[in-house]
Structure formats: C-alpha cells, structure tokens
Scaffold this motif. Structure first.
Motif, PDB file in Angstrom:
ATOM      1  N   LYS A  65       6.976  -9.254  39.243  1.00 13.76           N
ATOM      2  CA  LYS A  65       6.937  -9.638  37.839  1.00 13.76           C
ATOM      3  C   LYS A  65       7.515 -11.048  37.660  1.00 13.76           C
ATOM      4  O   LYS A  65       8.434 -11.448  38.368  1.00 13.76           O
ATOM      5  CB  LYS A  65       7.793  -8.682  36.999  1.00 13.76           C
ATOM      6  N   THR A  66       6.978 -11.771  36.708  1.00 13.89           N
ATOM      7  CA  THR A  66       7.546 -13.066  36.342  1.00 13.89           C
ATOM      8  C   THR A  66       8.884 -12.860  35.645  1.00 13.89           C
ATOM      9  O   THR A  66       9.850 -13.569  35.886  1.00 13.89           O
ATOM     10  CB  THR A  66       6.584 -13.803  35.396  1.00 13.89           C
ATOM     11  N   VAL A  67       8.905 -11.859  34.772  1.00 17.65           N
ATOM     12  CA  VAL A  67      10.131 -11.607  34.023  1.00 17.65           C
ATOM     13  C   VAL A  67      10.767 -10.314  34.491  1.00 17.65           C
ATOM     14  O   VAL A  67      10.380  -9.222  34.103  1.00 17.65           O
ATOM     15  CB  VAL A  67       9.836 -11.500  32.515  1.00 17.65           C
ATOM     16  N   THR A  68      11.731 -10.440  35.385  1.00 18.57           N
ATOM     17  CA  THR A  68      12.497  -9.269  35.778  1.00 18.57           C
ATOM     18  C   THR A  68      13.721  -9.230  34.884  1.00 18.57           C
ATOM     19  O   THR A  68      13.975 -10.142  34.103  1.00 18.57           O
ATOM     20  CB  THR A  68      12.944  -9.374  37.238  1.00 18.57           C
ATOM     21  N   LEU A  69      14.478  -8.153  35.024  1.00 14.64           N
ATOM     22  CA  LEU A  69      15.650  -7.985  34.173  1.00 14.64           C
ATOM     23  C   LEU A  69      16.574  -9.193  34.272  1.00 14.64           C
ATOM     24  O   LEU A  69      17.136  -9.665  33.278  1.00 14.64           O
ATOM     25  CB  LEU A  69      16.381  -6.714  34.605  1.00 14.64           C
ATOM     26  N   LEU A  70      16.693  -9.723  35.481  1.00 20.00           N
ATOM     27  CA  LEU A  70      17.609 -10.845  35.686  1.00 20.00           C
ATOM     28  C   LEU A  70      17.133 -12.100  34.986  1.00 20.00           C
ATOM     29  O   LEU A  70      17.906 -13.035  34.802  1.00 20.00           O
ATOM     30  CB  LEU A  70      17.739 -11.140  37.186  1.00 20.00           C
ATOM     31  N   GLU A  71      15.868 -12.121  34.643  1.00 17.46           N
ATOM     32  CA  GLU A  71      15.337 -13.331  34.033  1.00 17.46           C
ATOM     33  C   GLU A  71      15.300 -13.261  32.508  1.00 17.46           C
ATOM     34  O   GLU A  71      14.842 -14.188  31.856  1.00 17.46           O
ATOM     35  CB  GLU A  71      13.945 -13.635  34.601  1.00 17.46           C
ATOM     36  N   VAL A  72      15.789 -12.142  31.969  1.00 19.02           N
ATOM     37  CA  VAL A  72      15.917 -12.071  30.513  1.00 19.02           C
ATOM     38  C   VAL A  72      17.025 -13.037  30.093  1.00 19.02           C
ATOM     39  O   VAL A  72      18.015 -13.202  30.816  1.00 19.02           O
ATOM     40  CB  VAL A  72      16.250 -10.626  30.078  1.00 19.02           C
TER      41      VAL A  72
END
Lengths: 483, 483
Positions: A6-13
């Motif tokens: 995914k481009t947006v994983t939890l860490l990238e929120v």
C-alpha cells in the motif's frame, strides 16, 4: 507494474492524526450495535432495547421538534407551500423574507462563507438583547456548520504546531472529548485544569494558576484558555464572580479566551442565571472590555430546539484584531458556506412576533422542553444520591448528569486485569445487563482515582425512569459482586 | 491590570494560515459590492445590475430546483405534510423511509459521522450501476458536508506537515483555488502540473513526469496525485486512455490518487463519456484493481441538482488499508455528522421508481438542465471564438468556460504598473464597464505569459447572452484602447 504494498500504510498516516487517542467508548458503541442485532435475532436479554444516553440528542430520544421552526424550513425548501392553507401566515412571511435574502431566491444557492448577512443580523440583535444592550456587530458573527466547526476555525487560526512555540490550550477536566481531538488535530498541546467536584464542579482560579505553571515547564506556549459555561458534563453554571476571576486571569496572562456557551439556553437550576462572558467583560469596564480577546460559541443543537442533525452554530469575536479576522474569513471560506440550518438559527434568534397562536405554540413547546429538563435533573439527582456508592452534584444546566461511581477496589483490579479503565469496565457491564449505554468518565477526564459516568437527561421522563432504575439495580448487584 | 496589546496579533496567527495566498478575486468581489450599492443609490452606470458568473451556482442565477428533491425535503422537515394532499405518494413514501432511518424518526437527530447508513447504501448502489457492476461497499462511503470537506478529510489523513517528509501533492494547472488552500492549510506542498491548452486541456503524462522530477529536488515527499475529471475550469473530459496512463503512473510512482469527479453528471459534449477512475481501474485487471489506492469525490452542488447551499458530498475509498480507514472515521467524527443535504443525496442516487408522473417531472427537469448547459457551452464557444484576441477550447463538461485572452502588451504593462495581474486588471475593467464579474485565470493557475478568465455557463441562456455580448463589446474596446 502495479505495486503490491500500500502507498498509505498506518505509519504513513499524518502523525498528528495517528497520535489522536481513539475514544474508549468506541468499544461500547460497537458492542451496543452487536447487542441490537442479537435482540433482532431473538437472543434473550434482560431488556428489550439498547437505550443510548451516552450523548445529548433530544430528537433521537423522542423529544419533539418546535413546530414553527419546521414549518419555516419546509416553506423555504418547497416554496409552493407558501400558497398552501397548511401553514400559518407568520410562517409564510418569515419564509418569504428568508428566501428573498438568498441569491436567486433559493436556499439551494451558496451564501457568504460566514452565513447569510440577514441571519447574522438576527444573531447580533439576539446577543444584544441577551446581554442587556452590550453592542454586537454582525460583522463579528460567523455562522458555521455546527459549533464544533466554529471551535475548529478558531483553533486553526491560533494554534501553532511546530517547535517550542507549539500552542498550549488550557482545557477543563472533565470536558467532552471532541474539543481535545480538535486541539490535537491542529497539533496543539492540551493543558488540563481540574474542576472541583467538591465545590459542585466550580472552576477554581488557583487550579488555573497551577495548570499554567506546570505548562511553562513543558515546551509549549500557553495562549488559549477554553471554558465551558454552562458545563459539559458537569451541568454547573458559573457565577459572575467566577467569570470575573477567569477574565482577570486571562488578561494578566495574555490568554485568548474561548467561551463555549452552547448550553446558555439550558439553565433550569434554582437561583441560577446564565451570564455571558461578553456581558461580564463589558461590565468590568473599558479597561477590560476593550482589550481582552474573547470568542463565544453557540449552537442550534442545544437549547430548547435540539436540532443536532441540521449542523449549525456560530461564533462571535470580541476584540479580535481586524487584520487577524481577515484570516478567519479566509479559513472559513475553504468551507464554502454553512448549511441551511441557518434558517433554524434565524427562527431561534429572532422568534416570531406577537401572533398569539404561533407564540403560544412556541412558548409551550419551549417551556415543555425546559420543564422536562428541570424535572429530569431533579429526578436523576435524587435517585442517584439515594444509591450507596453513587454521588451526584446537583445539575443546574446543560443536559447531562455526571455522577461519581465509588468503585470497589476488587472491581478496579478486575478492570485493570482486563486492560480496561474501571469506568469503561462498569459501562460495558451496564450495557450487557441493562441495555443502557452511558459514557465512561475516563473519556471525559476526571481526577485520578475517581470514576464517573455521563448520561444525557434531555430524554422523555419515562425513558429516564427506566435508565435510573436499571442503573440502580445494576449498581447494587455490581457492588455486591465486587465487595 | 488588563493588557493593552492584543494577545493575537497578525504575527501570532498560525503561520500555515498566514502564508495562505488570499485570492485576487477578493478585490473584484469587494468592488462588485460597492457597485451594487452605487446602483441602488442611483449612480448612473452603463448596466443595471452586477452579473456574478465568477463561480458555479445555478440556483443563484435562476436555475430551478428539482421538484421531487424539494418535496421530499419538505416532508422530512415537517412530517405533518405526510398527511397532506399537496405531495405525491412517491414523495411521501420516500420521506417515510428516510425518517424511519433517522434516530427518533427525526431529521433533527445526529446520525453516524459518515452519514445515514441507508443513504450510504443508496450511494453504493448508484456507483455500482454507474460503473457497470463494479462492486462498491457502503462501508467505504463517507458522506460529508460538501465535497470540499471530503477532500479536506483525505488531506488531513495523508498530509505530513513537518520537516523533509512534508507531503507533496500534484495539482493540475489550471484548477480551482479551494483545493490548493486546503493543501496549504494542512501544511502540504503543492506540485503543479500543467494541462495542455493546445491539446484541448489534456493531461499529458510527460508533464506529470516532469512535475514529479522537479518535486524530487524540493524538500518534500510527493505522495498524492490530484486529478479533476471532468475538468474545472477546463470543461475537458478525460479519455479512457488518459485515465489508464494516470493510473499506471500512480502505481509506478506509488502515489495516492484523489479523483475529483464532482462534474460526472455534467457531461454534454459530442462523443464524450464520463468514465470513473474506479471503473477504469477495475477494467485494468486485478494487478491494478487490488493495489492502486484511490479516493473519488462527488457532490450534490454539481450535477443537475445544483443544490450548493445544502452542503453535501461524499467520497469513496478504494483499496485503502482498513487500519488507515479507522483514522478516517476518527477524523470525520470531529465533525459530528453531515447535514441534512444527505436527503438530497439519497434522492439523487436513488431516483424514484416508475411512477410516471414523478419520473416525468424529474427527467424533464434533469434534461432541461443538461440541455441548457450544452446549448450554453456551444453558444459561448462560438461567440468567443468569433472575437479577435479571444480563443476558447470546446467545453465538453462541467459548468465553466475558460477562454484565453490574448492581451496586448500595452495592457500588460499598464496592469503591471498598477501592481495587478493582467487578467485581474482585465476583469476589474470588465466589471466597471459591464457589471459582469468573472474569475481571473491568475487565481486558477495558467502557463506564464498566458491570460484567461473563467465564467460559469450554468445560467439561464438569456443571461449568458448578456454576458457574452457585454464581454465581446468590452473586449473590442479594450483591444482598441491598448493596441
């Protein structure tokens, strides 16, 4: 080649969002939904339905809308009704005026991002009447899609999120969670000050001073003081003396005052009177009135209308630098404009003139709503204080009851063993056994070692009786189990 | 002692907000208000009223609301109408269903922060029909107070505002200003990519690549690609091939796709068809459909309803990590819930069944709105391209015309001497001389050295004729003066 990761994983929120604390009551709400399904499937339970009193929503609990408001709304949305026999003349003339103020004569057109100028005038005249003539400029009124949006607008303007100059916001404990979320969303620092349950949830100025001293040590710059009067969840009404102290404190410490006054119309306690921060500020003389910066908030969701679903509130700026206010307009304009709840706002701020028939309806409906609140508050307090292990400060205003639960230590241990806050543990058990869903005090904030629950009392009295008797018998059983 | 100096001076406003560029058209709007006042005071002008075509608002310009929508709204707001002869049965039954879905049977109660589940189901079924059966889960639909709020929600989730990992957002030029404001409000970095006017405002993939390369040099992390299809202000409709290229680019570069599809129902150009990003993604096969993260946006303000004032839109998440989606819920819940515009959304997504009478009304009204748009687009293009010094790409969709103004160099110099963007200078003169207020291209973005204006064509044809003939004679005079 498409990527698998995914481009947006939890860490990238956005880290500001990721660090927001999810409210504990999420567990309760999910469980309540499951229970409702189980009931529908015929699973036997000691109750017939879930009773949601964990938030304030009169209409959801069967309170009736005010007829005049709804008639004006209907006529504005479907102007063919202006020719119908079905609506009284007062309603029709009000709807006609409002439609004339809309671009193209349609409520479906955009208006100014701060709301219809006509409605802002109604609000300013209302404020002037409320405050015994203290002047109010419609240009200082911003209508928004709910008071929550208005609070966010001010926080967006004021809160710096970077480095040592992160803005500190003094917030009462207990208070409702949405405000804290909004501060965190802007990257501000919450500086808690505790209200005194022993003194009927009074705001004590020494505690404000303590909270500010503590804050100076943290790497932030305290610049905003948030107060809620009448209180949520405390139901307490501030005295003139208390408000004066807060204003003096804000002036000395150069704090921007955010006065959440959304419960100003829900005051029913004996010898209680709502005084706006602005009125008190004015009466403290020009030294204060021309310098202390204040924003006051109000909403159509509260008061005697309780039109939560329509999403409309407003703020009034007092003494805000005019150059700064331009930025408020700018921030606000990203929203386009407030929703049609402003029609309701107009009917509330500028009630119909003396057509006896309409006025009678309005007054009766308004009084019925306030009477219910007062009766319910008394009933709740009396009942709760008769139960061993529960104590409840008298409720003077707003629409909540916030009793303290004196939890047996074995119950506290059991909760901790399950990784739950003790009052969440209590609320989960209450839900399972009675179907009543209340708000755990740990979500609202409370002194360490104390435990509370909050429930809404703006509900039909018969429903409240069910809630109270369920709570009482549950509590007695709970105490027995864990004593 | 109260302080004299303000607590919040301009320098103390949140720097992110302070750095937002105020739109140039503010000058135009203020001047237009003055002119309106002058007209009221009897000051002679070569025109009778100000015509505001600088934004898209059909109702403000005299377009009629859809009857079915307004009838359902009126019945929901004032349920006594359910017993009236005045409303058709289809309307009553729809209103009854919707009221049953509201807590307490009142539209005045809060609903879930993502909107009424019933309406989210209507939206998901609509999307499935639109996309020829591509599945859509109501749980991925979030109803908000306008598409602008939905865009903000996603930006809040994704944009990091601190340090080198500041999020870069690829944004088309031209585009409308509110989106850029929303990116800046979150502290993100705008990475402009230019649409090709020469190719009828097409999105060219080489230009996206160029924009991304340039961005790599800036201290930010490009993670979001924003597209508007059909285009605003360009009125261009993307082909399947173009959408496929964009999707492949997003997949390769690990970009989160934000597809603003609010004009999906405003397509009227010959041989033009709206294809949703989601449908194309699906048809590119599982390799893409199960990996590329996409959010699509829609609104009740556009389409054939044009109910701007009601503030309601929605987004659909495709492929968003479920843990991340929990945070979307959290951010959304700060708003409490969307306003009653969701009733309109329901009527649009789930039009009434085959009661001939109602359907006839709806289809006629819908068709009238689209016909007007198509006719107006053709009229505008023909007229503008007949004027020397104006050229206009054919308008296929949306509701704006974005002609290029070939400005004489003496006019450019005069504007610069006054510190104005040349097209703002042009728009100010246009306003003074004709009363028409259009949007300067410099607010929307354009290639350096080119000049444009934008005006709305979703207006009655007679009004458009006035706008076009005013513009034409003004332009000829302007060219003469500065040639």
């Amino acid at each position: 080649m498409a990527a698998q990761r995914k481009t947006v994983t939890l860490l990238e929120v956005n880290p500001t969002i990721r660090n927001m604390k999810l409210p504990a009551k999420g567990v309760l709400v999910s469980r309540a939904a499951e229970i409702t399904q189980e009931l529908q499937q015929g699973v036997p339970k000691p109750f017939k339905e879930v009773i949601s009193v964990h938030y304030g929503d009169g209409h959801a609990m069967g309170m009736k809308p005010i007829t005049f408001i709804r008639q004006v709304m209907a006529a504005c949305f479907y102007p063919e009704l202006l020719d119908s026999e079905q609506l009284p003349d007062d309603v029709k003339s009000r709807a006609k005026i409002l439609l004339q103020k809309c671009d193209g004569g349609s409520i479906g057109s955009y208006c100014d991002s701060s709301g219809l100028l006509h409605v802002r005038h109604s609000v300013s005249r209302y404020i002037e009447r409320r405050d015994g003539g203290v002047p109010c400029d419609p240009g200082d009124i911003y209508i928004t899609g709910g008071a929550q949006r208005a609070l966010q607008l001010v926080l967006k303007m004021l809160v710096h999120s970077e480095g040592h100059s992160k803005t500190g916001v003094l917030v009462p404990v207990p208070s409702y969670k949405q405000f804290n979320n909004a501060v965190q969303e802007q990257g501000g620092v919450i500086l808690p000050y505790h209200l005194s349950e022993e003194q009927g949830w009074e705001l004590e100025i020494e505690e404000l001073q303590r909270a500010l001293r503590t804050a100076r040590g943290q790497k932030c710059s305290p610049r905003v003081l948030y107060v809620i009067n009448p209180g949520n969840p405390t139901g307490q009404v501030q005295s003139r003396k208390s408000i004066e102290e807060v204003i003096r404190f804000a002036a000395e410490e150069k704090l921007f005052l955010m006065a959440d006054e959304v419960y100003q119309d829900n005051v029913f306690g004996d010898d209680c009177e709502f005084l706006s921060y602005k009125k008190v500020l004015f009466e403290m003389g020009p030294e204060y009135f021309h310098s202390v910066e204040l924003t006051s908030f109000n909403s159509i969701s509260k008061g005697f209308a309780g039109e939560c679903g329509f999403r409309c509130g407003y703020l009034e700026f007092v003494n805000l630098d005019s150059q700064v206010q331009r930025y408020a307009q700018q921030v606000n304009s990203v929203e386009c404009c407030p929703p049609p709840g402003q029609i309701i706002l107009d009917t509330l701020m500028n009630p119909p003139p003396l057509s006896l028939l309409v006025l009678l309806f309005l007054l009766q409906e308004r009084q019925a709503s306030l009477d219910t609140l007062a009766r319910n508050a008394w009933l709740a307090e009396q009942t709760l204080n008769s139960v061993p292990g529960i104590s409840c400060v008298p409720v003077q205003a707003a629409m909540y009851c916030f009793p303290r639960i004196h939890m047996p230590s074995r119950a506290v241990q059991r909760a901790q063993a399950q990784g739950l806050a003790p009052d969440l543990f209590y609320c989960l058990r209450l839900l399972e056994e009675t179907g009543v869903i209340a708000d755990p005090g740990s979500d609202l904030g409370q002194r360490e070692g104390t435990h509370h629950i909050r429930f809404c009392i703006l509900i039909p009295t018969e429903t409240l009786q069910v809630v109270l008797s369920s709570l009482k018998s549950f509590h007695l059983k709970f105490m027995q189990e864990f004593s």
